[in-house]
Design an enzyme around this catalytic site. Structure first.
Site, mmCIF file in Angstrom:
data_model
loop_
_atom_site.group_PDB
_atom_site.id
_atom_site.type_symbol
_atom_site.label_atom_id
_atom_site.label_comp_id
_atom_site.label_asym_id
_atom_site.label_seq_id
_atom_site.Cartn_x
_atom_site.Cartn_y
_atom_site.Cartn_z
ATOM 1 N N ASP A 113 -9.513 -1.265 -3.328
ATOM 2 C CA ASP A 113 -8.114 -0.822 -3.317
ATOM 3 C C ASP A 113 -7.174 -1.982 -3.681
ATOM 4 O OD1 ASP A 113 -5.614 0.261 -2.771
ATOM 5 O OD2 ASP A 113 -6.288 1.305 -0.971
ATOM 6 N N SER B 58 -2.617 6.857 2.269
ATOM 7 C CA SER B 58 -1.672 5.858 1.779
ATOM 8 C C SER B 58 -0.490 5.774 2.752
ATOM 9 C CB SER B 58 -1.232 6.196 0.356
ATOM 10 O OG SER B 58 -0.525 5.128 -0.220
ATOM 11 N N HIS C 206 -7.671 3.003 -4.648
ATOM 12 C CA HIS C 206 -6.749 3.482 -3.618
ATOM 13 C C HIS C 206 -7.016 4.912 -3.178
ATOM 14 C CE1 HIS C 206 -3.327 3.500 -1.062
ATOM 15 N NE2 HIS C 206 -2.616 4.337 -1.784
#
Length: 730
Positions: free
Chosen positions: A671, A596, A703
């Site tokens: 995602d 991320s 995600h």
């Protein structure tokens, strides 16, 4: 005789060596909170001020520990008893309880409430059980599809979400459709309003009077549709989500009150400006609603008061402005003993701390203590004289418990051992269960008397790895940030059987972004067991919490404003300088991994310092902040129109030509947070620059990669390091 003695010693040594083994990749992925979790008191809950309940390890039996018997455990009931009562009370339901539900809460000394999902009837049953007469009772039931629901104060009504609409049921089984919009761009009552930013975790709130439901109404019709390809059907299908990218059209949100008796609706007059509605709180009287109005720029917050009967704006109680951003984190907190004052949490003084205001907007006093940061509010005592909270201390490493006298603004620290204290208070705050851990202590559980901090130990957990797993050494170190003055926390996990005369490869694990902290003073130091696995394979695993990361105060966090990745990278390189100063670090074998924001940082470090980081693994990475959502992205970067230089500086799409190392990008095809377009555009930029890059896609994951598939993910990450940085040492 001597030969026998030597043989026995050899056998003993062999057994010891067999006992001390390395983790498997499955254990390193799934075992941290299961097979290798330290012993604990399972699901503790206060039955009353003097009695604690808890479950056995299998979670099928409940026990009580009364104060009067020096906290010795005695049996209360089993799931068999519960099932017998449920079978007598709910003939239409076919479910069986195999373990006590995780949402169990005591409503009185003899009654606890809980919920059960029945897949056959497709209902979530909201229930309660009376330990005195051994009877169960249905409070309400909610369709399983209603994943979000809320009970009214007396449980007479329950509201739930049906697709994008709100439904209310009463105890008689009557159902009211509060909204019936067929336009899928209109979403009512969802906690996903403003994409869960600004501390939003609810989308519906019952009035203290019980008969009125306040809810979000989110008009996303002008927000861009974003395609998500579904790969499971024979012919792949497209599913659109609403994704408001930075600088583009935002959603429009309003707050509506629905009256169960009159069926009338009132919309709060919050205006139609491009702003965010946060901190939604009912006044204890039920006559007013407080709302934080945060402008699109996120640097100006107004706390407004509205009439619940008419929706009319009454007053702005106070305003907060910032040259960077102001970030509300939760609603107002009213003292049950004083309906004329409330607590507001803010970083305006430098640290997230409480401020006491009257309902007319007058600041009574600041209740913060030194540079302690509030992590969670634990409630008030029975007289409302004292507030209890968990505070973050020791440069972000420790969690301690504090009590502040509201009238005198005098603060007392109730826990003292350096480390992490997770507590459960009884109702009157006269005692609390303290689960303590640190780098050296897996878990120590005690009952602590609030008045004098006298404690009685209930459990001291053994090291779950001792005698089983050959765990590597870990330590925390302090570095000085790139500004030359700010202390940074760093963590080093040394290779198993570490020898300072040898040279070791390094895995740098990075996140680096807001609202995340990787290093804490608790068991395993905040690390994942996967990193210990890598250390067992001969890697030194290193992490530093750079400026911009969480729980160190406003100035520490806000240095990233309008330039994400820049100050963070400077601090990460301070960490690399430290590594390069160590004689046992192989300078030619340093790699970096993150997910991320950490994927963004991994790629940033890889393209900026390719001679340092020979291998990188970037999971779910942001590659260009113009493609990230408004609420988070604009807080830290402003809009692309306002900050074109910042967006250009931080974009990785224009830096692909600088790639000169092995880089693996991993993304979830579903995602909804960092959309796959980020990695696809970076791949295209690498193609245009004639740069080789590796790519792996998880077709059904969002995600992150969770569940059993995470074993596959960690295997892939580890293997990439083994293939291109250094083979594992066995």
């Amino acid at each position: 005789m001597k030969k026998i003695h030597l043989l026995a010693l050899a056998i003993l040594s062999s057994n010891c060596l067999l006992a001390q083994r390395n983790l498997t990749i499955q254990e390193a992925t799934l075992g941290q909170y299961t097979s290798f979790a330290p012993a604990k008191i399972t699901q503790p809950s206060w039955k009353d001020a003097n009695t604690l309940t808890h479950l056995n390890a299998k979670r099928d039996s409940m026990f009580i520990r009364p104060v009067s018997t020096q906290w010795s455990s005695s049996f209360l009931l089993t799931t068999t008893d519960l099932n017998q009562a449920l079978g007598q009370s709910i003939t239409e339901a076919k479910f069986k309880v195999t373990t006590f539900p995780s949402d169990l809460v005591w409503k009185s000394e003899t009654i606890f409430a809980f919920s059960i999902v029945d897949t056959e009837s497709k209902f979530r049953w909201l229930l309660q059980y009376n330990t005195k007469d051994k009877k169960a009772e249905v409070i309400q039931k909610v369709p399983v599809q209603g994943q979000e629901y809320t009970l009214s104060r007396n449980s007479d009504y329950v509201a739930w979400l049906k697709d994008n609409n709100i439904v209310i049921g009463d105890k008689k089984g009557q159902v009211i459709e509060v909204t019936n919009d067929t336009d899928l761009a209109i979403v009512h009552g969802s906690s996903n309003t403003h994409r869960n930013e600004f501390g939003i975790n609810k989308g519906m709130w019952w009035s203290p009077k019980q008969e009125q439901l306040l809810h979000y109404s989110n008009d996303q019709s002008q927000v861009t549709d974003y395609p998500m390809t579904q790969w499971n059907p024979r012919v792949a299908e497209n599913k659109n989500i609403k994704y408001p990218m930075a600088g583009m059209t935002n959603e429009r949100v309003s707050l509506v009150i629905y009256d169960v008796y009159t069926h009338q609706k009132v919309t709060l007059q919050t205006g139609d400006a491009d702003h965010f509605l946060t901190m939604v709180t009912w006044d204890p009287s039920g006559n007013y609603v407080y709302v934080g109005i945060l402008n699109r720029e996120q640097n100006h917050l107004k706390l407004n008061k509205y009439n619940a009967a008419t929706g009319v704006f009454e007053a702005t109680l106070f305003e907060e402005k910032s040259t960077t951003y102001t970030e509300p984190s939760q609603g107002l907190i009213f003292n049950p003993s004083d309906s004329k004052t409330f607590l507001y949490l803010s970083e305006k003084g430098g640290y997230r701390q409480p401020y006491l205001y009257t309902t007319t907007g007058k600041l009574v006093q600041a209740l913060g203590h030194e540079n302690v940061i509030i992590e969670s509010i634990l409630g008030f005592d029975k007289d409302g004289k004292n507030l209890f909270y968990t505070g973050i201390t020791n440069q972000g490493l420790d969690r301690q418990v504090f009590k502040v006298n509201i009238k005198k603004a005098k603060t007392e620290q109730l826990t003292s051992r350096t480390g992490t204290h997770e507590v459960v208070f009884n109702e009157d705050k006269s005692a609390f269960l303290d689960s303590f851990s640190s780098l050296e202590v897996p878990n120590k559980v005690s009952i602590v008397q609030t008045s004098n901090q006298k404690e009685q130990e209930l459990l001291t957990a053994k090291d779950p790895y001792q005698g089983v797993i050959n765990m590597p050494k870990m330590e925390l170190v302090t570095l000085t940030a790139a500004d030359g003055k700010t202390p940074l926390n760093a963590r080093v996990i040394y290779p198993t059987n570490f020898d300072a005369s040898q040279s070791y490869p390094v895995m740098v694990y990075v996140y680096g972004g807001p609202h995340a902290q990787l290093i804490t003073n608790n068991w395993l130091g905040g690390s994942s067991l996967f990193f210990h696995y890598m250390a067992q394979q001969g890697y030194l695993v290193f992490t530093v919490d750079n400026r911009g990361s969480f729980n160190r105060g406003r100035d520490f966090e806000h240095v990233i404003h309008r330039q994400l990745g820049q100050q963070e990278m400077a601090d990460q390189m301070i960490g690399v300088n430290y590594l390069q100063s160590l004689p046992y670090v192989d300078q030619e074998k340093i790699g970096v991994y993150g997910w991320s924001f950490g994927g963004f940082m991994t790629t940033t470090l890889s393209v900026t310092h390719p001679s340092v980081f020979k291998v990188g693994v970037a999971g779910g990475p942001v590659m260009d902040w113009k493609m990230y959502e408004i609420m988070y992205g604009e807080r830290y970067m402003d809009t692309p129109q306002e900050n074109p230089e910042g967006y250009e500086r931080t974009s990785l799409l224009n830096k692909a030509a600088q790639l000169n190392n092995k880089l693996l990008i991993i993304h979830g095809a579903q995602d909804p947070v960092v959309v796959q377009q980020h990695s696809m555009q970076f791949i295209e930029a690498c193609i245009k620059a004639n740069k080789q890059v590796d790519y792996f896609l998880y077709p059904t994951h969002e995600h992150n990669v969770r569940g059993i598939d995470r074993v596959h993910l960690n295997t892939k990450i580890a293997q990439y390091f083994f293939d291109y940085l250094a083979k594992p040492r066995h």
